[in-house]
Design a protein around this motif. Structure first.
Motif, PDB file in Angstrom:
ATOM      1  N   ASN A 111       0.841  -1.196   0.000  1.00  0.00           N
ATOM      2  CA  ASN A 111       0.000   0.000   0.000  1.00  0.00           C
ATOM      3  C   ASN A 111       0.878   1.248   0.000  1.00  0.00           C
ATOM      4  N   PRO A 112       0.725   2.158  -0.977  1.00  0.00           N
ATOM      5  CA  PRO A 112       1.501   3.404  -1.003  1.00  0.00           C
ATOM      6  C   PRO A 112       0.881   4.421  -0.046  1.00  0.00           C
ATOM      7  N   PHE A 113       1.220   4.304   1.228  1.00  0.00           N
ATOM      8  CA  PHE A 113       0.438   4.960   2.274  1.00  0.00           C
ATOM      9  C   PHE A 113       0.849   6.389   2.577  1.00  0.00           C
ATOM     10  N   ALA A 114       2.031   6.841   2.137  1.00  0.00           N
ATOM     11  CA  ALA A 114       2.454   8.207   2.461  1.00  0.00           C
ATOM     12  C   ALA A 114       3.519   8.670   1.478  1.00  0.00           C
ATOM     13  N   TYR A 115       3.713   9.998   1.435  1.00  0.00           N
ATOM     14  CA  TYR A 115       4.704  10.610   0.549  1.00  0.00           C
ATOM     15  C   TYR A 115       5.406  11.751   1.269  1.00  0.00           C
ATOM     16  N   GLY A 117       7.606  15.035  -0.385  1.00  0.00           N
ATOM     17  CA  GLY A 117       8.042  15.561  -1.669  1.00  0.00           C
ATOM     18  C   GLY A 117       7.259  16.758  -2.137  1.00  0.00           C
ATOM     19  N   ARG A 118       7.498  17.118  -3.375  1.00  0.00           N
ATOM     20  CA  ARG A 118       6.976  18.361  -3.954  1.00  0.00           C
ATOM     21  C   ARG A 118       5.466  18.462  -3.824  1.00  0.00           C
ATOM     22  N   ARG A 119       4.737  17.385  -4.146  1.00  0.00           N
ATOM     23  CA  ARG A 119       3.275  17.445  -4.153  1.00  0.00           C
ATOM     24  C   ARG A 119       2.686  17.539  -2.752  1.00  0.00           C
ATOM     25  N   THR A 120       3.287  16.860  -1.791  1.00  0.00           N
ATOM     26  CA  THR A 120       2.660  16.727  -0.476  1.00  0.00           C
ATOM     27  C   THR A 120       3.281  17.597   0.607  1.00  0.00           C
ATOM     28  N   THR A 121       4.601  17.727   0.622  1.00  0.00           N
ATOM     29  CA  THR A 121       5.263  18.451   1.718  1.00  0.00           C
ATOM     30  C   THR A 121       6.108  19.619   1.240  1.00  0.00           C
ATOM     31  N   GLY A 122       6.193  19.806  -0.074  1.00  0.00           N
ATOM     32  CA  GLY A 122       6.936  20.947  -0.595  1.00  0.00           C
ATOM     33  C   GLY A 122       8.411  20.648  -0.821  1.00  0.00           C
ATOM     34  N   ASN A 123       9.146  21.681  -1.228  1.00  0.00           N
ATOM     35  CA  ASN A 123      10.540  21.522  -1.629  1.00  0.00           C
ATOM     36  C   ASN A 123      11.532  22.109  -0.632  1.00  0.00           C
ATOM     37  N   ARG A 124      11.029  22.512   0.517  1.00  0.00           N
ATOM     38  CA  ARG A 124      11.933  23.081   1.518  1.00  0.00           C
ATOM     39  C   ARG A 124      12.775  21.984   2.164  1.00  0.00           C
ATOM     40  N   ARG A 125      13.855  22.357   2.830  1.00  0.00           N
ATOM     41  CA  ARG A 125      14.593  21.411   3.660  1.00  0.00           C
ATOM     42  C   ARG A 125      13.663  20.920   4.764  1.00  0.00           C
ATOM     43  N   GLN A 126      13.649  19.627   4.998  1.00  0.00           N
ATOM     44  CA  GLN A 126      12.702  19.108   5.980  1.00  0.00           C
ATOM     45  C   GLN A 126      13.214  17.831   6.635  1.00  0.00           C
TER      46      GLN A 126
END
Length: 418
Positions: A111-115, A117-126
């Motif tokens: 199950n691809p349960f989480a992401y 990256g750009r679409r979900t959490t953005g491109n900032r340092r994290q």
């Protein structure tokens, strides 16, 4: 297809096959050597591997790469397997500018349960904390998001967009070097695991091995909520039904027709739900698939007349003015030889074409025409070379597809023979 034999055994194998295939992929894609901790075992034939460690490819794949079928030609890959049995793992990722990237997290049931990256959490340092069910510890300062995994095993498949220029390849390599897995206290997260498998083997496993791998995976990754698994099985029934189920799952799945000769081989978002048969088919044939919100892969094997695509012919794919693919990131059209599902060597070293291709030309009316043929169509044409005299197929990769695609309302143009 109806398979004669022990129906309960068959159902249990279909149910658990994703666990086995995921553990096989763990054996195939984890490293023997850690950059600071050394080899997982002294014996080169050992099945010991490192988890909680990222590995990376540093170039786009081409016709000499034969390990993965239908590979993409847009991104480089980053790969990690997390073992959360000894506590959470912190994932550090750098500032990505405006570049497309994603880390897709799959549980042991595919199950691809989480992401991240750009679409979900953005491109900032994290910094992301990933933990197993039941963890109640303190979240360290600086954590951007917390992800609860369904079990103790997680496969992270990362993709970072890259151009073929040496400068961009070097920049992406530097970004990959900053992707790291650590413990909550900042210490090294690497762990040795005995995979017990030859990850390169795709043959039917011995029943004793299948049962041992599934038993171990079940202890670490509970059956998804709402599912009931009847396990363990009689050893003889398991041995008799394994070949039958593997044969059943090799049969081609009926894809979701999109019109215009295009079809979608699989469609999942975050969970396969109760469709255990499709989940098993995908685990056997397309393992590692991410959800369609992140990327869709419509495939065409036929032309507008319903004839198989063949390199002895020339074709045109024409998107009308303003009617190109609707994506939040980018799209590409990739060419594969049907005989082995791999790239086709060609004189211009082009294996995909899309909205990022240098020199892409629009027609006077604003339409986009792509020529698919073996011979050079001449100047002024957007050319995707086809294998000379061989059957082929194409995949339209849509990164961050928009609502028209996700709701199956987009009108896909046919490939027309010219």
């Amino acid at each position: 297809m109806q398979v004669r034999g022990d129906a309960p055994a068959r159902a249990a194998i279909v149910h658990t096959l994703p666990l086995f295939e995921m553990m096989r992929m763990r054996a195939a894609t984890t490293a023997r050597r850690h950059p600071t901790l050394g080899f997982a075992a002294d014996d080169p034939g050992s099945r010991m591997r490192w988890v909680n460690q990222f590995t990376h490819t540093h170039r786009r794949l081409g016709p000499d790469d034969r390990e993965v079928v239908s590979p993409n030609n847009d991104t480089v890959y980053s790969n990690a397997w997390l073992d959360l049995s000894q506590g959470p793992v912190l994932i550090d990722t750098p500032e990505m500018g405006d570049r497309y990237w994603t880390l897709g997290l799959l549980d042991a049931w595919t199950n691809p349960f989480a992401y991240i990256g750009r679409r979900t959490t953005g491109n900032r340092r994290q910094r992301t904390l990933v933990h197993a069910p039941g963890w109640r510890g303190e979240v360290p300062a600086g954590v951007s998001q917390v992800i609860t995994a369904p079990g103790q095993d997680v496969w992270i498949i990362g993709r970072i967009l890259v151009d073929d220029s040496p400068a961009d390849l070097e920049q992406v390599r530097a970004l990959q070097a900053q992707i790291a897995a650590r413990r909550v206290d900042g210490s090294e997260a690497g762990m040795r695991v005995d995979t017990r498998l030859d990850g390169r083997s795709v043959t039917v496993p011995p029943a004793s091995l299948y049962r041992a791998i599934v038993d171990e995976a079940l202890a670490r990754n509970p059956v998804p909520q709402g599912e009931t698994l009847h396990w363990p099985l009689d050893a003889d029934a398991l041995a008799a039904e394994l070949p039958n189920v593997f044969h059943l799952l090799r049969e081609k799945q009926q894809p979701h027709a999109l019109g215009g000769g295009w079809a979608l081989a699989l469609s999942v978002r975050t969970h396969w739900g109760q469709d255990v048969m499709t989940r098993a088919r995908v685990a056997r044939n397309f393992i590692g698939a991410l959800g369609i919100d992140e990327a869709m892969y419509p495939t065409a094997e036929m032309d507008a007349d319903g004839q198989p695509l063949h390199g002895s012919n020339a074709y045109e794919l024409r998107f009308p003015p303003g009617a190109g693919p609707r994506v939040g990131a980018f799209w590409s059209l990739t060419m594969y030889r049907r005989s082995d599902c791999l790239f086709v060597a060609n004189p211009i070293n082009r294996y995909s074409i899309g909205d990022r291709t240098p020199g892409l030309r629009l027609e006077a009316d604003g339409s986009l025409a792509i020529r698919l043929q073996a011979d050079d169509p001449g100047p002024g044409c957007n050319w995707l070379p086809a294998p000379d005299g061989e059957p082929f197929y194409v995949v339209l990769r849509l990164y961050q597809p928009q609502a028209e695609h996700l709701e199956f309302r987009y009108s896909y143009p046919s490939l027309r023979r010219i």
